[in-house]
Design a protein around this motif. Structure first.
Motif, PDB file in Angstrom:
ATOM      1  N   ARG A 378       0.848  -1.187   0.000  1.00 49.04           N
ATOM      2  CA  ARG A 378       0.000   0.000   0.000  1.00 49.04           C
ATOM      3  C   ARG A 378       0.884   1.237   0.000  1.00 49.04           C
ATOM      4  O   ARG A 378       1.758   1.405   0.855  1.00 49.04           O
ATOM      5  CB  ARG A 378      -0.933   0.021   1.210  1.00 49.04           C
ATOM      6  N   ARG A 379       0.660   2.087  -0.990  1.00 50.05           N
ATOM      7  CA  ARG A 379       1.405   3.343  -1.128  1.00 50.05           C
ATOM      8  C   ARG A 379       0.392   4.473  -1.035  1.00 50.05           C
ATOM      9  O   ARG A 379      -0.263   4.831  -2.002  1.00 50.05           O
ATOM     10  CB  ARG A 379       2.159   3.364  -2.453  1.00 50.05           C
ATOM     11  N   GLY A 380       0.234   5.012   0.197  1.00 50.86           N
ATOM     12  CA  GLY A 380      -0.849   5.970   0.412  1.00 50.86           C
ATOM     13  C   GLY A 380      -2.175   5.254   0.276  1.00 50.86           C
ATOM     14  O   GLY A 380      -2.434   4.253   0.940  1.00 50.86           O
ATOM     15  N   VAL A 383      -3.159   0.525  -3.634  1.00 48.30           N
ATOM     16  CA  VAL A 383      -2.726  -0.814  -3.232  1.00 48.30           C
ATOM     17  C   VAL A 383      -2.241  -1.582  -4.463  1.00 48.30           C
ATOM     18  O   VAL A 383      -2.945  -1.665  -5.470  1.00 48.30           O
ATOM     19  CB  VAL A 383      -3.856  -1.595  -2.532  1.00 48.30           C
ATOM     20  N   ILE A 384      -1.035  -2.115  -4.373  1.00 49.90           N
ATOM     21  CA  ILE A 384      -0.436  -2.925  -5.442  1.00 49.90           C
ATOM     22  C   ILE A 384      -0.525  -4.381  -5.009  1.00 49.90           C
ATOM     23  O   ILE A 384      -0.046  -4.737  -3.918  1.00 49.90           O
ATOM     24  CB  ILE A 384       1.030  -2.520  -5.695  1.00 49.90           C
ATOM     25  N   ARG A 385      -1.106  -5.235  -5.839  1.00 48.39           N
ATOM     26  CA  ARG A 385      -1.333  -6.631  -5.446  1.00 48.39           C
ATOM     27  C   ARG A 385      -0.663  -7.638  -6.370  1.00 48.39           C
ATOM     28  O   ARG A 385      -0.826  -8.839  -6.189  1.00 48.39           O
ATOM     29  CB  ARG A 385      -2.840  -6.917  -5.377  1.00 48.39           C
ATOM     30  N   GLU A 386       0.063  -7.187  -7.367  1.00 49.89           N
ATOM     31  CA  GLU A 386       0.746  -8.103  -8.287  1.00 49.89           C
ATOM     32  C   GLU A 386       1.941  -7.388  -8.910  1.00 49.89           C
ATOM     33  O   GLU A 386       2.081  -6.170  -8.815  1.00 49.89           O
ATOM     34  CB  GLU A 386      -0.211  -8.586  -9.372  1.00 49.89           C
ATOM     35  N   GLY A 387       2.817  -8.178  -9.517  1.00 51.86           N
ATOM     36  CA  GLY A 387       3.997  -7.609 -10.160  1.00 51.86           C
ATOM     37  C   GLY A 387       4.984  -7.007  -9.184  1.00 51.86           C
ATOM     38  O   GLY A 387       5.666  -6.020  -9.485  1.00 51.86           O
ATOM     39  N   ASP A 397       5.965   3.106   2.158  1.00 48.45           N
ATOM     40  CA  ASP A 397       5.243   1.947   1.622  1.00 48.45           C
ATOM     41  C   ASP A 397       4.923   0.977   2.759  1.00 48.45           C
ATOM     42  O   ASP A 397       5.773   0.692   3.610  1.00 48.45           O
ATOM     43  CB  ASP A 397       6.085   1.221   0.569  1.00 48.45           C
ATOM     44  N   THR A 398       3.692   0.471   2.757  1.00 50.17           N
ATOM     45  CA  THR A 398       3.279  -0.509   3.762  1.00 50.17           C
ATOM     46  C   THR A 398       3.098  -1.863   3.095  1.00 50.17           C
ATOM     47  O   THR A 398       2.390  -1.974   2.092  1.00 50.17           O
ATOM     48  CB  THR A 398       1.969  -0.078   4.438  1.00 50.17           C
ATOM     49  N   GLY A 601       1.478   4.893   4.954  1.00 49.31           N
ATOM     50  CA  GLY A 601       0.882   3.619   4.558  1.00 49.31           C
ATOM     51  C   GLY A 601      -0.042   3.033   5.599  1.00 49.31           C
ATOM     52  O   GLY A 601      -1.189   2.667   5.290  1.00 49.31           O
ATOM     53  N   PRO A 602       0.388   2.905   6.877  1.00 48.90           N
ATOM     54  CA  PRO A 602      -0.488   2.329   7.894  1.00 48.90           C
ATOM     55  C   PRO A 602      -1.802   3.072   8.056  1.00 48.90           C
ATOM     56  O   PRO A 602      -2.811   2.484   8.429  1.00 48.90           O
ATOM     57  CB  PRO A 602       0.360   2.419   9.173  1.00 48.90           C
ATOM     58  N   GLY A 603      -1.812   4.381   7.780  1.00 48.01           N
ATOM     59  CA  GLY A 603      -3.053   5.144   7.891  1.00 48.01           C
ATOM     60  C   GLY A 603      -3.873   5.130   6.622  1.00 48.01           C
ATOM     61  O   GLY A 603      -5.023   5.599   6.621  1.00 48.01           O
ATOM     62  N   GLY A 604      -3.304   4.605   5.533  1.00 44.85           N
ATOM     63  CA  GLY A 604      -4.010   4.580   4.260  1.00 44.85           C
ATOM     64  C   GLY A 604      -4.285   5.965   3.711  1.00 44.85           C
ATOM     65  O   GLY A 604      -5.245   6.169   2.956  1.00 44.85           O
TER      66      GLY A 604
END
Length: 635
Positions: A378-380, A383-387, A397-398, A601-604
């Motif tokens: 999670r970047r801000g 959310v990146i879930r692949e690659g 980055d979280t 990241g932790p706070g989204g």
């Protein structure tokens, strides 16, 4: 107004390049600073900075003091003082959101005036997320105020932030008088009180709820379409192979033979296959679960594989290797977190000094080296879930991880990540079912050493850098911290950043660049009172510090502020102090201060959330700071 010399033009050109490098991060900030140092020495005929003066920053009292304070703060942290304090707050607040927020910002603000705020925020992030989960409150409501409070507290004393110490050095050079331990305290107290009042009222209403309080990890990272289960058929070519034999070093499905990168298909014909972006997380067999990266059991027909991957990747994976998909809704956090094997789900943040910065997950090899699998980044609010293999990691980055319990501690100790959320077994005293940490009598030793250092410096018995170095010796001699841990506690990139940038201020002075800019700004004083000029300096400095590092900003703005004051015929101290307070309270972006990145990241949070909450506070403190400074140090 001073004429603009050739040397000043060269220095301004160098400053422009430095600003571009800081904003684009083409080079790490500390390496940019070293490049500045080298450039100033090479261009000595124009910059007026000889080689010995260029490296003098490494012997600067500010740099030496900062280095020592990192170690002193680590000694206090090692004693469990911050953990104990956090657990006490958890017990006292009783789950009330208002009381909890007041306890967090109040305690963090006061502590950050005397102890490095990075470890304080690092400890409070999992405390806050744990309490948020327990009481059904979004962690987003607390984490941004936590970071802002740490910044506000840094204005209380000379050792509150690195920029305070740096400004003190500049004051000694330009005004022949460094700051004492409590020079900043009267205004710092006002700033902290006003800031905390804002965070508990207006700020509380403005802080968004980016993460739903009831969300578990799979919901929080929206993993429902990126987790699946597949059953191994009897005809699958994976039967008889271990996970290590089936996948490459990062768990990407390639089913490669050790020598030729080929796979034996069902008909016996070898074929080279393109890798599929799928990670196997666990294996379920006859009611028993195995952590995929830790087991050497060969796969058998009927085994259920829990995998991470997009719908397309999982479909391709199942078709290629004879696997039957189960309903995706069967994969929950409970399935992954309570399966009985050594792997747990955890959330960790890439901090500003992490060894992961600027590296891709493919380069680092977390899965092959630590048995740690990344499920999402999670970047801000993104959310990146692949690659993942090609994603270059940034501060803030979280990462959502599946990890053995012992490895997350290893990753923290090795400087890779800061744990922010996970099962109770990863934390001491943060969750209800864990015993609260107690404060050992031995904790009085590092606390006593820190208090003694501050007292000696405040009484001017010895300079602050000598007192701090003596405190380091005492910490190691008493066993409060080991020698190797002491060296590890120092953020060497910050040391190089400070030492590299200090000569830039000297070059601004030597070439007349500071005097030239000061003359331009002094012309503003013709139409506005000096108080308004002070406020203008605060705003310019705060905005610049939010875009580049506060360290670079104080080096650039402090000489200009003093030169401006001299041009209009007033004392330079109020102008230097306004710059000092402004760089310590750069609220407008997540990149302005390290603790802002730690909670990003932790706070989204979104990038704009910082300006949404921070801009009104910045304007409020602009008025409060300039008025308070002029009351104590009249123009």
């Amino acid at each position: 107004m001073a004429a603009l010399s050739t040397g000043a033009l060269v220095v301004f050109a160098l400053v422009a390049v430095v600003l571009i490098l800081f904003v684009t991060e083409w080079l790490p900030p500390d390496m940019t600073a070293v490049a500045v140092l080298v450039s100033l020495a090479v261009l000595e005929p124009y910059t007026g900075v000889p080689a010995l003066e260029a490296i003098a920053g490494f012997a600067s009292p500010a740099v030496v003091t900062i280095l020592a304070m990192y170690i002193l703060s680590a000694g206090v942290e090692e004693a469990g003082v911050v953990d104990w304090l956090g657990a006490r707050l958890a017990a006292l607040t009783g789950g009330d959101e208002g009381r909890l927020l007041a306890a967090i910002v109040g305690t963090t603000g006061v502590s950050a005036g005397f102890v490095n705020n990075t470890p304080i925020v690092a400890v409070f992030i999992p405390l806050v997320t744990g309490l948020s989960e327990r009481y059904g409150i979004s962690p987003s409501k607390f984490l941004l105020p936590l970071s802002f409070a740490a910044m506000l507290g840094g204005t209380l004393t000379l050792v509150g932030t690195t920029t305070n110490l740096l400004a003190s050095d500049i004051s000694r050079d330009l005004l022949n008088e460094p700051f004492s331990m409590f020079t900043l305290t009267p205004v710092g107290i006002v700033i902290l009180l006003v800031g905390v009042g804002y965070l508990l009222t207006v700020g509380r209403a403005l802080v968004p709820e980016r993460i739903h309080p009831a969300a578990d990890f799979t919901e929080e990272f929206d993993m429902d379409r990126h987790l699946a289960q597949l059953t191994v058929r009897e005809s699958s070519p994976l039967v008889g192979l271990t996970v290590a034999e089936t996948f490459d070093s990062e768990g990407v499905a390639a089913v490669v033979a050790a020598d030729a990168g080929e796979v034996a298909l069902a008909d016996g014909e070898p074929a080279e296959l393109a890798p599929i972006d799928v990670d196997v997380l666990q294996i379920d067999r006859d009611g028993e679960s195995f952590f995929a990266t830790a087991t050497d059991r060969p796969l058998e027909p009927g085994d259920v594989l829990t995998v991470r991957g997009s719908t397309q990747a999982v479909n391709q994976f199942g078709e290629r290797y004879g696997l039957r998909q189960l309903p995706r809704e069967s994969v929950t956090e409970e399935l992954l977190a309570e399966s009985g094997h050594s792997g747990v789900l955890a959330e960790a943040v890439v901090h500003g000094e992490s060894r992961l910065l600027g590296r891709t997950l493919g380069d680092v090899g977390l899965r092959s080296r630590f048995d740690v699998t990344v499920l999402a980044i999670r970047r801000g609010s993104t959310v990146i879930r692949e690659g993942f293999a090609d994603v270059e990691l940034d501060a803030g980055d979280t990462l959502l991880l599946q990890t053995p319990v012992e490895e997350i501690t290893h990753l923290e100790e090795e400087g890779y990540l800061v744990l922010t959320e996970g099962p109770p077994v990863l934390f001491d005293g943060i969750h209800e079912d864990e015993p609260a940490p107690t404060l050992s009598p031995r904790a009085l030793v590092p606390l006593g050493i820190l208090v003694t250092v501050i007292a000696l410096a405040a009484a001017a018995v010895v300079p602050i850098y000598i007192a701090a170095l003596g405190g380091v010796v005492a910490m190691v001699a008493t066993g409060a911290i080991g020698a190797s841990r002491a060296y590890d506690a120092v953020s060497w990139n910050v040391v190089f950043l400070l030492a590299g940038l200090l000569p830039l201020g000297a070059a601004m002075q030597a070439t007349g660049g500071a005097a030239f800019v000061g003359g331009l700004l002094a012309e503003v004083a013709v139409v506005v009172p000096p108080l308004f000029l002070l406020a203008l300096f605060y705003l310019l400095t705060a905005v610049l510090a939010s875009l580049i590092t506060p360290v670079a900003t104080v080096v650039l703005m402090a000489p200009i502020a003093v030169a401006t004051a001299q041009d209009i015929g007033v004392d330079g101290t109020p102008f230097l102090l306004v710059v000092t307070f402004a760089v310590a309270t750069a609220f407008l972006t997540p990149v302005g201060y390290q603790t802002n990145l730690m909670v990003y990241g932790p706070g989204g949070y979104r990038f704009t959330d910082y300006a949404r909450v921070g801009a009104p506070l910045q304007l409020l403190l602009c008025v409060v700071t300039t008025v308070a400074v002029t009351v104590i140090w009249p123009l």
